[in-house]
Design a protein around this motif. Sequence first.
Motif, PDB file in Angstrom:
ATOM      1  N   THR A  20      25.590  -2.191 -50.215  1.00 31.62           N
ATOM      2  CA  THR A  20      24.045  -3.579 -50.032  1.00 31.62           C
ATOM      3  C   THR A  20      23.258  -1.937 -49.477  1.00 31.62           C
ATOM      4  O   THR A  20      21.945  -2.244 -50.242  1.00 31.62           O
ATOM      5  N   LEU A  21      23.618  -1.073 -48.438  1.00 33.23           N
ATOM      6  CA  LEU A  21      22.847   0.467 -48.691  1.00 33.23           C
ATOM      7  C   LEU A  21      22.684   1.159 -49.615  1.00 33.23           C
ATOM      8  O   LEU A  21      21.831   1.147 -49.943  1.00 33.23           O
ATOM      9  N   VAL A  22      23.402   1.136 -50.833  1.00 32.50           N
ATOM     10  CA  VAL A  22      24.154   1.900 -50.938  1.00 32.50           C
ATOM     11  C   VAL A  22      23.032   1.297 -52.556  1.00 32.50           C
ATOM     12  O   VAL A  22      21.796   1.893 -53.426  1.00 32.50           O
ATOM     13  N   GLU A  23      22.241  -0.156 -52.531  1.00 30.88           N
ATOM     14  CA  GLU A  23      21.652  -1.107 -53.309  1.00 30.88           C
ATOM     15  C   GLU A  23      20.100  -0.972 -53.154  1.00 30.88           C
ATOM     16  O   GLU A  23      19.601  -0.446 -53.732  1.00 30.88           O
ATOM     17  N   PHE A  24      20.293  -1.046 -52.101  1.00 29.13           N
ATOM     18  CA  PHE A  24      18.661  -0.735 -51.327  1.00 29.13           C
ATOM     19  C   PHE A  24      18.314   0.266 -52.170  1.00 29.13           C
ATOM     20  O   PHE A  24      16.611   0.849 -51.917  1.00 29.13           O
ATOM     21  N   ALA A  25      18.974   1.913 -51.306  1.00 32.91           N
ATOM     22  CA  ALA A  25      18.470   2.836 -51.577  1.00 32.91           C
ATOM     23  C   ALA A  25      17.996   3.362 -52.524  1.00 32.91           C
ATOM     24  O   ALA A  25      17.518   3.970 -52.991  1.00 32.91           O
ATOM     25  N   THR A  26      19.281   2.322 -53.667  1.00 34.89           N
ATOM     26  CA  THR A  26      18.411   3.278 -54.497  1.00 34.89           C
ATOM     27  C   THR A  26      17.863   2.815 -55.572  1.00 34.89           C
ATOM     28  O   THR A  26      16.484   3.135 -56.525  1.00 34.89           O
ATOM     29  N   VAL A  27      17.681   1.772 -55.192  1.00 35.07           N
ATOM     30  CA  VAL A  27      15.288   0.842 -55.625  1.00 35.07           C
ATOM     31  C   VAL A  27      14.475   1.311 -54.987  1.00 35.07           C
ATOM     32  O   VAL A  27      13.706   1.348 -55.263  1.00 35.07           O
ATOM     33  N   TRP A  28      14.287   1.922 -53.457  1.00 36.00           N
ATOM     34  CA  TRP A  28      14.075   2.669 -53.236  1.00 36.00           C
ATOM     35  C   TRP A  28      13.873   4.166 -53.702  1.00 36.00           C
ATOM     36  O   TRP A  28      12.923   4.340 -53.662  1.00 36.00           O
ATOM     37  N   GLU A  29      14.136   4.768 -53.944  1.00 34.87           N
ATOM     38  CA  GLU A  29      14.558   5.983 -54.552  1.00 34.87           C
ATOM     39  C   GLU A  29      13.574   6.547 -56.151  1.00 34.87           C
ATOM     40  O   GLU A  29      13.020   6.658 -56.456  1.00 34.87           O
ATOM     41  N   TYR A  30      13.878   5.115 -56.573  1.00 36.00           N
ATOM     42  CA  TYR A  30      13.762   5.380 -57.740  1.00 36.00           C
ATOM     43  C   TYR A  30      12.162   4.491 -58.610  1.00 36.00           C
ATOM     44  O   TYR A  30      11.082   5.430 -59.501  1.00 36.00           O
ATOM     45  N   MET A  31      11.541   4.155 -57.396  1.00 41.84           N
ATOM     46  CA  MET A  31      10.671   3.594 -57.216  1.00 41.84           C
ATOM     47  C   MET A  31       9.491   4.748 -57.017  1.00 41.84           C
ATOM     48  O   MET A  31       8.608   5.378 -56.787  1.00 41.84           O
ATOM     49  N   ASN A  32      10.209   5.589 -55.327  1.00 43.48           N
ATOM     50  CA  ASN A  32       9.727   6.519 -55.295  1.00 43.48           C
ATOM     51  C   ASN A  32       9.585   7.286 -56.466  1.00 43.48           C
ATOM     52  O   ASN A  32       8.744   8.775 -56.482  1.00 43.48           O
ATOM     53  N   LYS A  33      10.563   7.414 -56.300  1.00 40.09           N
ATOM     54  CA  LYS A  33      10.520   8.967 -57.901  1.00 40.09           C
ATOM     55  C   LYS A  33       9.977   8.226 -59.558  1.00 40.09           C
ATOM     56  O   LYS A  33      10.000   9.080 -60.935  1.00 40.09           O
ATOM     57  N   SER A  34       9.189   7.432 -59.577  1.00 41.76           N
ATOM     58  CA  SER A  34       8.953   6.818 -60.295  1.00 41.76           C
ATOM     59  C   SER A  34       9.356   6.280 -61.920  1.00 41.76           C
ATOM     60  O   SER A  34       8.976   6.305 -63.199  1.00 41.76           O
ATOM     61  N   VAL A  35      11.368   5.931 -61.460  1.00 44.88           N
ATOM     62  CA  VAL A  35      11.781   5.997 -62.483  1.00 44.88           C
ATOM     63  C   VAL A  35      11.763   4.590 -63.180  1.00 44.88           C
ATOM     64  O   VAL A  35      12.033   3.999 -64.354  1.00 44.88           O
TER      65      VAL A  35
END
Length: 91
Positions: A20-35
Amino acid sequence: LLKLIELGDAYIVLKGGTGTLVEFATVWEYMNKSVIKEKPIILVGEFWRPIVNILKKELMNEGLKEFIKFVTFVKSPNECINSLKVKLDTM
């Protein structure tokens, strides 16, 4: 994981483990980087608050405080539903 992220209109994060941490971190990072485009990330309960608070402190130290805007904390499933309705209606 990438397909789940692609298909989501919002992301609701419940208490979980490293997956769950990986999923949350990935989504958050993708938004932060405008992916991916901005979508609601709603954390239900208090489980993730200490982790996010540590990251928030670091982001603010780096001048990146706007990245915290993607994350919303709620206390209950009912509050999650209400928050989600409001966020999706404004998108």
